[in-house]
Scaffold this motif. Structure first.
Motif, PDB file in Angstrom:
ATOM      1  N   LEU A 154       8.804 -11.604 -31.031  1.00  0.00           N
ATOM      2  CA  LEU A 154       9.091 -13.006 -30.728  1.00  0.00           C
ATOM      3  C   LEU A 154       7.828 -13.847 -30.882  1.00  0.00           C
ATOM      4  CD1 LEU A 154      11.424 -12.637 -27.609  1.00  0.00           C
ATOM      5  CD2 LEU A 154      12.066 -13.000 -30.003  1.00  0.00           C
ATOM      6  N   GLN A 155       6.659 -13.190 -30.714  1.00  0.00           N
ATOM      7  CA  GLN A 155       5.393 -13.893 -30.917  1.00  0.00           C
ATOM      8  C   GLN A 155       4.948 -13.807 -32.371  1.00  0.00           C
ATOM      9  OE1 GLN A 155       2.382 -12.720 -27.994  1.00  0.00           O
ATOM     10  NE2 GLN A 155       4.002 -11.822 -26.753  1.00  0.00           N
ATOM     11  N   ARG A 156       5.119 -12.627 -32.972  1.00  0.00           N
ATOM     12  CA  ARG A 156       4.765 -12.438 -34.377  1.00  0.00           C
ATOM     13  C   ARG A 156       5.942 -11.793 -35.091  1.00  0.00           C
ATOM     14  NH1 ARG A 156      -0.804 -12.769 -35.655  1.00  0.00           N
ATOM     15  NH2 ARG A 156      -0.095 -12.379 -37.774  1.00  0.00           N
ATOM     16  N   PRO A 157       6.879 -12.591 -35.609  1.00  0.00           N
ATOM     17  CA  PRO A 157       8.075 -12.049 -36.260  1.00  0.00           C
ATOM     18  C   PRO A 157       7.725 -11.144 -37.434  1.00  0.00           C
ATOM     19  CG  PRO A 157       8.285 -14.407 -35.873  1.00  0.00           C
ATOM     20  CD  PRO A 157       6.865 -14.054 -35.607  1.00  0.00           C
ATOM     21  N   ARG A 196       8.535 -16.553 -42.091  1.00  0.00           N
ATOM     22  CA  ARG A 196       8.393 -17.830 -42.787  1.00  0.00           C
ATOM     23  C   ARG A 196       8.321 -18.984 -41.779  1.00  0.00           C
ATOM     24  NH1 ARG A 196      12.930 -17.859 -45.484  1.00  0.00           N
ATOM     25  NH2 ARG A 196      12.112 -16.533 -47.161  1.00  0.00           N
ATOM     26  N   THR A 197       9.173 -18.911 -40.759  1.00  0.00           N
ATOM     27  CA  THR A 197       9.176 -19.961 -39.736  1.00  0.00           C
ATOM     28  C   THR A 197       7.878 -19.955 -38.941  1.00  0.00           C
ATOM     29  OG1 THR A 197      11.584 -19.746 -39.541  1.00  0.00           O
ATOM     30  CG2 THR A 197      10.422 -20.857 -37.742  1.00  0.00           C
ATOM     31  N   TRP A 198       7.420 -18.742 -38.565  1.00  0.00           N
ATOM     32  CA  TRP A 198       6.174 -18.631 -37.802  1.00  0.00           C
ATOM     33  C   TRP A 198       4.995 -19.150 -38.621  1.00  0.00           C
ATOM     34  CZ3 TRP A 198       1.546 -16.156 -38.569  1.00  0.00           C
ATOM     35  CH2 TRP A 198       0.693 -16.072 -37.458  1.00  0.00           C
ATOM     36  N   ALA A 199       4.921 -18.774 -39.898  1.00  0.00           N
ATOM     37  CA  ALA A 199       3.814 -19.189 -40.758  1.00  0.00           C
ATOM     38  C   ALA A 199       3.767 -20.701 -40.927  1.00  0.00           C
ATOM     39  CB  ALA A 199       3.928 -18.509 -42.124  1.00  0.00           C
ATOM     40  N   ALA A 200       4.937 -21.330 -41.067  1.00  0.00           N
ATOM     41  CA  ALA A 200       4.974 -22.787 -41.214  1.00  0.00           C
ATOM     42  C   ALA A 200       4.465 -23.461 -39.948  1.00  0.00           C
ATOM     43  CB  ALA A 200       6.398 -23.235 -41.524  1.00  0.00           C
ATOM     44  N   GLY A 201       4.888 -22.955 -38.787  1.00  0.00           N
ATOM     45  CA  GLY A 201       4.417 -23.535 -37.528  1.00  0.00           C
ATOM     46  C   GLY A 201       2.936 -23.304 -37.326  1.00  0.00           C
TER      47      GLY A 201
END
Length: 276
Positions: free
Chosen positions: A139-142, A149-154
């Motif tokens: 949940l912290q690092r998908p 992709r969502t984590w990297a964009a954020g």
């Protein structure tokens, strides 16, 4: 006289009739086969001689006392696991050194049992993570494609926002050499990062030679060592905190622009250990 004799006979009969009752009322003590003393009550003939026991109320029921077994010390789980591993190795060694059908089969069966145990553990592990979000690091690092992709964009948006204000507190020392081919490749990359975020870059030549991208440079007079850098490896970057007056080495060698920005963001905004 006849009345006196009659009274005497009546009294005698009453006394005789009471004798069995007196005997019945007596308690006798018998020692059983198990060594326990049991108190016999009642008639000597029915209780003592025939030993009718509890069923005819001749002796008090024996109170069952459960033997208290000594507490068996529990074997620690770590020792149990170690013993399983040692037994598996023993079966394996025996199967290799004495490859009979029985030895190989015994090893395979025991190994399969341990594989089943490991599979059960893995299954319960993932179910526990599904049901307890505080245990789920993904949940912290998908790790799935959409989540990454969502984590990297954020993360990129957060980084760019932080680096936009980096020049207010930090500057960068860029150490290079005029004879360094890697420096010729990296200098334009570093110049692009600096221009994008308005960062102040102090270029320092470790051999005294010029740099086409950073024409305004200093010659190293001990700055490289003072910044905590080892050897003379170039190109090298050092982030300098103007508030604490502390240098923070960023790295050596050719790096992509994103990597330089990620390292600066990590050093200035991420607590050690919180990003893994």
């Amino acid at each position: 006289m006849r009345k006196v004799f009659g009274s005497f006979m009546a009294a005698t009969l009453v006394a005789v009739s009471l004798l069995p009752m007196a005997a019945t009322a007596q308690n006798t003590r018998d020692e059983g086969d198990d060594g326990l003393i049991r108190v016999q009550q009642g008639d000597d003939f029915y209780c003592r001689e025939r030993q009718l026991g509890t069923w005819f109320y001749c002796e008090k029921p024996k109170v069952e006392t459960a033997d208290t077994p000594q507490a068996v010390a529990a074997v620690p789980a770590a020792q149990q696991l170690k013993a399983i591993g040692e037994h598996l190795e023993e079966l394996k060694a025996r199967a290799i050194l004495q490859p009979t059908t029985e030895n190989v089969s015994e090893y395979i069966e025991f190994q399969r049992a341990q594989l089943d145990r490991a599979s059960s553990f893995a299954d319960v592990w993932r179910r526990a993570i599904w049901q307890n979000p505080e245990l789920d690091y993904t949940l912290q690092r998908p790790i799935n494609t959409v989540g990454k992709r969502t984590w990297a964009a954020g993360r990129t948006a957060e980084r760019d926002q932080a680096l936009a204000a980096i020049s207010e507190r930090y500057g960068v020392f860029y150490f290079f050499s005029s004879s360094c081919a890697a420096c010729e490749v990296f200098s334009p990359i570093m110049k692009g990062v600096a221009d994008r975020y308005g960062m102040t870059v102090m270029a320092v030549s470790v051999d005294g030679g010029p740099n086409a991208v950073f024409p305004r440079y200093l010659v190293d007079t001990g700055q490289f060592q003072a910044m905590g850098m080892g050897g003379k490896q170039v190109p090298a970057l050092v982030l300098f905190d103007t508030v604490t007056k502390q240098p923070m080495p960023i790295g050596y060698g050719v790096m992509a622009a994103d990597e330089v920005m990620d390292r600066i963001f990590t050093l200035t905004n991420i607590e050690p250990g919180s990003d893994f």
